[in-house]
Scaffold this active site. Structure first.
Site, PDB file in Angstrom:
ATOM      1  N   SER A  17       0.722  -1.194   0.208  1.00  0.00           N
ATOM      2  CA  SER A  17      -0.344   0.254  -0.112  1.00  0.00           C
ATOM      3  C   SER A  17       0.589   1.442   0.049  1.00  0.00           C
ATOM      4  CB  SER A  17      -1.160  -0.044   1.241  1.00  0.00           C
ATOM      5  OG  SER A  17      -2.000  -0.730   0.762  1.00  0.00           O
ATOM      6  N   LYS A  66     -10.022  -6.626   9.862  1.00  0.00           N
ATOM      7  CA  LYS A  66     -11.423  -5.088   8.896  1.00  0.00           C
ATOM      8  C   LYS A  66     -12.312  -5.672   9.341  1.00  0.00           C
ATOM      9  CE  LYS A  66      -9.247  -6.205   4.564  1.00  0.00           C
ATOM     10  NZ  LYS A  66      -9.647  -6.782   2.722  1.00  0.00           N
ATOM     11  N   GLU A  78     -23.197   1.624   3.337  1.00  0.00           N
ATOM     12  CA  GLU A  78     -23.855   0.100   2.798  1.00  0.00           C
ATOM     13  C   GLU A  78     -22.707  -0.682   2.405  1.00  0.00           C
ATOM     14  OE1 GLU A  78     -26.772   0.049  -0.123  1.00  0.00           O
ATOM     15  OE2 GLU A  78     -27.584  -0.855   0.262  1.00  0.00           O
ATOM     16  N   ALA A 128     -16.879 -17.868   1.458  1.00  0.00           N
ATOM     17  CA  ALA A 128     -17.990 -16.731   2.069  1.00  0.00           C
ATOM     18  C   ALA A 128     -17.777 -16.041   2.807  1.00  0.00           C
ATOM     19  CB  ALA A 128     -19.105 -17.990   2.029  1.00  0.00           C
ATOM     20  N   ARG A 152     -17.790 -23.712   1.385  1.00  0.00           N
ATOM     21  CA  ARG A 152     -17.287 -25.506   1.796  1.00  0.00           C
ATOM     22  C   ARG A 152     -18.897 -25.076   3.548  1.00  0.00           C
ATOM     23  NH1 ARG A 152     -11.819 -25.761   3.802  1.00  0.00           N
ATOM     24  NH2 ARG A 152     -12.089 -23.933   4.361  1.00  0.00           N
ATOM     25  N   LYS A 156     -22.384 -20.603   6.799  1.00  0.00           N
ATOM     26  CA  LYS A 156     -21.504 -19.368   6.804  1.00  0.00           C
ATOM     27  C   LYS A 156     -22.303 -18.774   4.972  1.00  0.00           C
ATOM     28  CE  LYS A 156     -17.216 -19.071   7.515  1.00  0.00           C
ATOM     29  NZ  LYS A 156     -16.087 -18.574   7.347  1.00  0.00           N
ATOM     30  N   TYR A 216      -2.856 -12.680  -4.701  1.00  0.00           N
ATOM     31  CA  TYR A 216      -1.650 -12.396  -6.091  1.00  0.00           C
ATOM     32  C   TYR A 216      -0.834 -12.337  -5.671  1.00  0.00           C
ATOM     33  CZ  TYR A 216      -1.512  -8.551  -2.321  1.00  0.00           C
ATOM     34  OH  TYR A 216      -1.646  -8.154  -1.560  1.00  0.00           O
TER      35      TYR A 216
HETATM   36  P1  NDP Z   1     -11.772 -14.967   5.130  1.00  0.00           P
HETATM   37  O1  NDP Z   1     -10.675 -15.548   5.790  1.00  0.00           O
HETATM   38  O2  NDP Z   1     -12.652 -14.314   5.499  1.00  0.00           O
HETATM   39  O3  NDP Z   1     -12.744 -16.281   3.995  1.00  0.00           O
HETATM   40  C1  NDP Z   1     -11.877 -17.574   3.666  1.00  0.00           C
HETATM   41  C2  NDP Z   1     -13.092 -18.177   2.873  1.00  0.00           C
HETATM   42  O4  NDP Z   1     -12.244 -19.465   2.160  1.00  0.00           O
HETATM   43  C3  NDP Z   1     -14.192 -18.922   3.778  1.00  0.00           C
HETATM   44  O5  NDP Z   1     -15.234 -19.205   3.018  1.00  0.00           O
HETATM   45  C4  NDP Z   1     -13.806 -20.571   3.609  1.00  0.00           C
HETATM   46  O6  NDP Z   1     -14.713 -22.004   3.784  1.00  0.00           O
HETATM   47  C5  NDP Z   1     -12.875 -20.333   2.434  1.00  0.00           C
HETATM   48  N1  NDP Z   1     -11.723 -21.132   2.262  1.00  0.00           N
HETATM   49  C6  NDP Z   1     -10.931 -21.425   3.505  1.00  0.00           C
HETATM   50  N2  NDP Z   1      -9.468 -22.172   2.768  1.00  0.00           N
HETATM   51  C7  NDP Z   1     -10.386 -23.187   1.822  1.00  0.00           C
HETATM   52  C8  NDP Z   1     -10.016 -24.383   0.754  1.00  0.00           C
HETATM   53  N3  NDP Z   1      -9.510 -25.417   1.397  1.00  0.00           N
HETATM   54  N4  NDP Z   1     -11.186 -24.796   0.059  1.00  0.00           N
HETATM   55  C9  NDP Z   1     -12.710 -23.877   0.276  1.00  0.00           C
HETATM   56  N5  NDP Z   1     -12.591 -23.436   0.961  1.00  0.00           N
HETATM   57  C10 NDP Z   1     -11.977 -22.315   1.560  1.00  0.00           C
HETATM   58  O7  NDP Z   1     -11.086 -14.523   3.933  1.00  0.00           O
HETATM   59  P2  NDP Z   1     -11.000 -13.336   3.034  1.00  0.00           P
HETATM   60  O8  NDP Z   1     -12.274 -13.504   2.772  1.00  0.00           O
HETATM   61  O9  NDP Z   1     -10.818 -11.584   3.790  1.00  0.00           O
HETATM   62  O10 NDP Z   1     -10.042 -12.979   1.648  1.00  0.00           O
HETATM   63  C11 NDP Z   1      -9.848 -14.114   1.226  1.00  0.00           C
HETATM   64  C12 NDP Z   1      -8.691 -14.203  -0.128  1.00  0.00           C
HETATM   65  O11 NDP Z   1      -9.261 -13.079  -1.082  1.00  0.00           O
HETATM   66  C13 NDP Z   1      -7.344 -14.676   0.275  1.00  0.00           C
HETATM   67  O12 NDP Z   1      -6.862 -15.257  -0.544  1.00  0.00           O
HETATM   68  C14 NDP Z   1      -7.033 -12.641   0.519  1.00  0.00           C
HETATM   69  O13 NDP Z   1      -5.768 -13.321   0.064  1.00  0.00           O
HETATM   70  C15 NDP Z   1      -7.711 -13.122  -0.666  1.00  0.00           C
HETATM   71  N6  NDP Z   1      -7.940 -10.830  -0.683  1.00  0.00           N
HETATM   72  C16 NDP Z   1      -7.577 -10.526  -2.056  1.00  0.00           C
HETATM   73  C17 NDP Z   1      -7.408  -8.824  -2.218  1.00  0.00           C
HETATM   74  C18 NDP Z   1      -6.857  -8.434  -3.548  1.00  0.00           C
HETATM   75  O14 NDP Z   1      -6.513  -6.906  -2.913  1.00  0.00           O
HETATM   76  N7  NDP Z   1      -6.495  -8.671  -3.924  1.00  0.00           N
HETATM   77  C19 NDP Z   1      -8.631  -8.269  -0.797  1.00  0.00           C
HETATM   78  C20 NDP Z   1      -8.970  -9.317   0.046  1.00  0.00           C
HETATM   79  C21 NDP Z   1      -8.895 -10.743   0.057  1.00  0.00           C
HETATM   80  P3  NDP Z   1     -15.350 -21.871   4.951  1.00  0.00           P
HETATM   81  O15 NDP Z   1     -16.090 -21.069   5.319  1.00  0.00           O
HETATM   82  O16 NDP Z   1     -15.970 -23.820   4.399  1.00  0.00           O
HETATM   83  O17 NDP Z   1     -14.038 -22.730   5.287  1.00  0.00           O
END
Ligand code: NDP
Length: 272
Positions: A17, A66, A78, A128, A152, A156, A216
Site C-alpha cells: 500500500s 477489518k 452500505e 463466503a 464449504r 456461513k 496475488y
Molecule cells: P476469510 O478468512 O474471510 O474467508 C476465507 C474463505 O475461504 C472462507 O469462505 C473459507 O471457507 C474459504 N476456504 C479456506 N480454505 C479453503 C479450502 N481449502 N477450500 C475451500 N474453501 C476454503 O478470507 P477473505 O475473504 O478476507 O480473503 C479471501 C482471499 O482473498 C484471501 O486469499 C485473501 O488474500 C484474498 N484477498 C485479496 C485481496 C486483493 O486485493 N487482491 C483483498 C482481500 C482479500 P469456509 O467458510 O468453508 O471455511
C-alpha cells in the site's frame, strides 16, 4: 507538514500500500505521507485513535483488523455494513467513517481492466468470507444473469442470503455445481494461501472465459492450474483488485482518482 495516511495490519511487512499510494500521489501531484503500522491485537483501536489524534486523515485496514475497524467507526457505508468489514477509514470533523472498497476494486479489475462485463453473464464466486461479503453489492449492481456463491460451510453462505435477498443471488454447495456452466469463476477463498484449492467438481470451469484468483503474486495457484487444465481462456490474479481498491480509497480521501494501469503493470508478477 504533509497530509498523513497509513495502512495497519498484522503482519504488515508484506504490504504494497505505501508503494501504491506513493505512486498515486506522484502521478496526481498530491502531497501526502503514507506509512505502514504493525497492528497490535491488544491495542488496535487505540492505535487508530492515536494516528487520528496525531493528525492522520485516513487509514487502510488489512487482515486481521477489518472487522474491528468496521466496529470502531461512527458511520459506515452500505457496502461496509453488508461486508461487516472496513478496508478504509476516513477521519473528518471528529467522525470516523468506514468504507469497503475490496468489492468495487475486484469488479473494476474484471470489468474495466480485463474487459469482462458481468452483465447477463453467469458468475460463480467461491468462498463466503470477508472478500465475498464485500463483493456482493457491487457485483449484483452489475446485473449478472446469476451470481452463484459456493462455500464449504453452508451455514456461513446461507447467512449471506438471509442478509441480502436478491433474485439473482443463489447459494450452492460445491457438489451441486456439477454439470453447471459459468462464464466467470472467481476464487475468493483463502485456499491458495496454503497451497490448496476449493473442492470444485468435474469440469465446472470448462465453459468459463475468465478464472480470477483473489490472491496475488503466487503464480499459478492450484485453482488457476485447474482452470488452465480445463481450458479457461483467461487467467488473472488479484493484483489489479489490490490497485483498484487503493485507487478508490485515494479518490475518497483526496477527491482525485488516479490512473491505475501503470501501477498494475509495475506490481504484476507474471503467473508463470
Ligand atoms: P476469510 O478468512 O474471510 O474467508 C476465507 C474463505 O475461504 C472462507 O469462505 C473459507 O471457507 C474459504 N476456504 C479456506 N480454505 C479453503 C479450502 N481449502 N477450500 C475451500 N474453501 C476454503 O478470507 P477473505 O475473504 O478476507 O480473503 C479471501 C482471499 O482473498 C484471501 O486469499 C485473501 O488474500 C484474498 N484477498 C485479496 C485481496 C486483493 O486485493 N487482491 C483483498 C482481500 C482479500 P469456509 O467458510 O468453508 O471455511
Amino acid at each position: 507538514m504533509s497530509d498523513r495516511y497509513a495502512v495497519i495490519g498484522r503482519p504488515i511487512n508484506h504490504t504494497k500500500s505505501p508503494l501504491i499510494h506513493g505512486l498515486f500521489a506522484n502521478a496526481t501531484g498530491q502531497h501526502l505521507e503514507y506509512g505502514a503500522i504493525e497492528g497490535s491485537l491488544e491495542a488496535f483501536e487505540a492505535q487508530v485513535h492515536q494516528f487520528r489524534d496525531g493528525g492522520g486523515l485516513g487509514m487502510n485496514i488489512t487482515a486481521p483488523f477489518k472487522l474491528r475497524a468496521f466496529e470502531l467507526a461512527d458511520q459506515r457505508s452500505e457496502r461496509a455494513r453488508l461486508a461487516r468489514a472496513a478496508n478504509a477509514l476516513r477521519f473528518e470533523n471528529g467522525c470516523i467513517t468506514a468504507e469497503n472498497f475490496d468489492g468495487i476494486g475486484l469488479l473494476r479489475d474484471i470489468e474495466v481492466n480485463l474487459g469482462e462485463p458481468l452483465r447477463n453473464r453467469r458468475v460463480l464466486m467461491l468462498g463466503a468470507g470477508g472478500a465475498v461479503r464485500g463483493a456482493l453489492l457491487p457485483f449484483l449492481d452489475a446485473e449478472p444473469a446469476e451470481l452463484v456463491v459456493a462455500n464449504r460451510d453452508m451455514a456461513k453462505a446461507m447467512a449471506l442470503r438471509n442478509e441480502l435477498d436478491h433474485p439473482r443471488l443463489r447459494i450452492s454447495r460445491y457438489e451441486a455445481l456439477e454439470g453447471q456452466a459459468f462464464d466467470i469463476v472467481i476464487n475468493a477463498t483463502s485456499a491458495s494461501l496454503v497451497g490448496e484449492r476449493p473442492p470444485l467438481p468435474g469440469q465446472v470451469l470448462g465453459t468459463a472465459q475468465l478464472a480470477y484468483e483473489l490472491a496475488y503474486g503466487k503464480g499459478l495457484t492450484p485453482f488457476l492450474r485447474l482452470a488452465r487444465e480445463q481450458g479457461v481462456g483467461r487467467l488473472a490474479d488479484g493484483v489489479g483488485m489490490l490497485v483498484e481498491q487503493a485507487a478508490e480509497a485515494f479518490a475518497w480521501w483526496r477527491g482525485v482518482r488516479p490512473d491505475t494501469r501503470a501501477v498494475i503493470d509495475q506490481l504484476t508478477i507474471p503467473l508463470e
